[in-house]
Design a protein around this motif. Structure first.
Motif, PDB file in Angstrom:
ATOM      1  N   TRP A  65       0.858  -1.603   0.641  1.00 48.25           N
ATOM      2  CA  TRP A  65      -0.010  -0.070   0.064  1.00 48.25           C
ATOM      3  C   TRP A  65       0.993   1.055   0.151  1.00 48.25           C
ATOM      4  O   TRP A  65       0.203   2.389  -0.542  1.00 48.25           O
ATOM      5  CB  TRP A  65      -0.574   0.144   1.028  1.00 48.25           C
ATOM      6  CG  TRP A  65      -1.872   1.010   1.376  1.00 48.25           C
ATOM      7  CD1 TRP A  65      -1.054   2.714   2.169  1.00 48.25           C
ATOM      8  CD2 TRP A  65      -2.466   1.805   0.524  1.00 48.25           C
ATOM      9  NE1 TRP A  65      -2.587   3.445   2.119  1.00 48.25           N
ATOM     10  CE2 TRP A  65      -3.276   3.184   1.480  1.00 48.25           C
ATOM     11  CE3 TRP A  65      -3.278   1.556  -0.771  1.00 48.25           C
ATOM     12  CZ2 TRP A  65      -3.813   4.183   0.624  1.00 48.25           C
ATOM     13  CZ3 TRP A  65      -4.386   2.346  -1.095  1.00 48.25           C
ATOM     14  CH2 TRP A  65      -5.247   3.046  -0.637  1.00 48.25           C
ATOM     15  N   GLU A  66       2.253   1.732   1.126  1.00 50.49           N
ATOM     16  CA  GLU A  66       2.909   2.490   0.752  1.00 50.49           C
ATOM     17  C   GLU A  66       3.259   2.812  -0.859  1.00 50.49           C
ATOM     18  O   GLU A  66       3.846   4.457  -1.036  1.00 50.49           O
ATOM     19  CB  GLU A  66       3.383   1.992   1.842  1.00 50.49           C
ATOM     20  CG  GLU A  66       3.140   1.967   3.308  1.00 50.49           C
ATOM     21  CD  GLU A  66       2.519   0.754   3.807  1.00 50.49           C
ATOM     22  OE1 GLU A  66       2.833   0.090   3.212  1.00 50.49           O
ATOM     23  OE2 GLU A  66       1.904   1.038   4.730  1.00 50.49           O
ATOM     24  N   ARG A  67       3.700   1.397  -1.180  1.00 51.20           N
ATOM     25  CA  ARG A  67       4.170   2.290  -2.589  1.00 51.20           C
ATOM     26  C   ARG A  67       3.523   2.170  -3.527  1.00 51.20           C
ATOM     27  O   ARG A  67       3.734   3.220  -4.161  1.00 51.20           O
ATOM     28  CB  ARG A  67       5.117   0.963  -3.153  1.00 51.20           C
ATOM     29  CG  ARG A  67       6.865   0.691  -2.374  1.00 51.20           C
ATOM     30  CD  ARG A  67       7.761   0.942  -3.225  1.00 51.20           C
ATOM     31  NE  ARG A  67       8.708   1.033  -2.452  1.00 51.20           N
ATOM     32  CZ  ARG A  67       9.699   0.000  -2.625  1.00 51.20           C
ATOM     33  NH1 ARG A  67       9.369  -0.836  -3.827  1.00 51.20           N
ATOM     34  NH2 ARG A  67      10.391  -0.246  -1.780  1.00 51.20           N
ATOM     35  N   GLU A  69       0.450   4.065  -2.632  1.00 45.07           N
ATOM     36  CA  GLU A  69       0.207   5.871  -2.316  1.00 45.07           C
ATOM     37  C   GLU A  69       1.381   6.847  -2.430  1.00 45.07           C
ATOM     38  O   GLU A  69       1.315   7.496  -3.319  1.00 45.07           O
ATOM     39  CB  GLU A  69       0.138   5.549  -0.974  1.00 45.07           C
ATOM     40  CG  GLU A  69      -1.403   5.930  -0.391  1.00 45.07           C
ATOM     41  CD  GLU A  69      -2.371   7.058  -0.484  1.00 45.07           C
ATOM     42  OE1 GLU A  69      -2.405   7.802  -0.479  1.00 45.07           O
ATOM     43  OE2 GLU A  69      -3.228   6.477  -2.074  1.00 45.07           O
TER      44      GLU A  69
END
Length: 153
Positions: A65-67, A69
């Motif tokens: 998810w962080e990548r 986002e």
């Protein structure tokens, strides 16, 4: 070609993902898979559902998810989440041609921290007592509405 993208948050069912890849290939939409997926991306069920359309799908895999986002932040695209927790019917939103439509896991949707990042949250109205519509069907319905508003004459 449209600029719309369909993002799948940690999809569980390869057949649904394959169906969405086929839908996207046919409609000119991109697909983002936010991993980890609940299956091997090379799964034969994914390939069977997507048939030969997978090769022409504009697919991008994000390791988490962080990548995803981080990538989204660089694009400035709006994130529209399909959620049974939303109040706004999907037909009442004014879509943009570069929106990212986010669909959660078949088994659990998306966690609160992902829900909170959405710029818009939309609902497919259903009769009382029903839990949810199949994710591939939901993607088709909402993508069709987005294209009706932004791309198709």
């Amino acid at each position: 070609m449209s600029n719309i993208r369909i993002a799948l948050y940690q999809p569980d069912i390869p057949g649904n993902t394959g169906t969405i890849l086929r839908l996207a290939a046919c409609l000119g939409a991109g697909v983002d898979i936010i991993e980890p997926a609940g299956f091997d991306i090379s799964d034969r069920n994914l390939k069977r559902a997507g048939m030969d359309y997978i090769a022409s799908a504009a697919l991008v895999r994000h390791v988490n998810w962080e990548r995803f986002e981080g990538w989204r932040a660089t694009t400035g695209r709006r994130l529209v989440l399909a959620s049974t927790k939303a109040a706004l019917p999907y037909t009442k939103v004014e879509y943009r041609p570069d929106d990212i439509l986010l669909f959660g896991r078949e088994s659990a949707g998306v966690p609160d921290h992902v829900h909170d990042k959405a710029d818009e949250r939309v609902l497919i109205p259903m009769v009382e007592g029903q839990r949810s519509i199949n994710v591939a069907m939901s993607a088709a319905m909402i993508t069709g509405e987005v294209l009706r508003q932004t791309f198709w004459p």
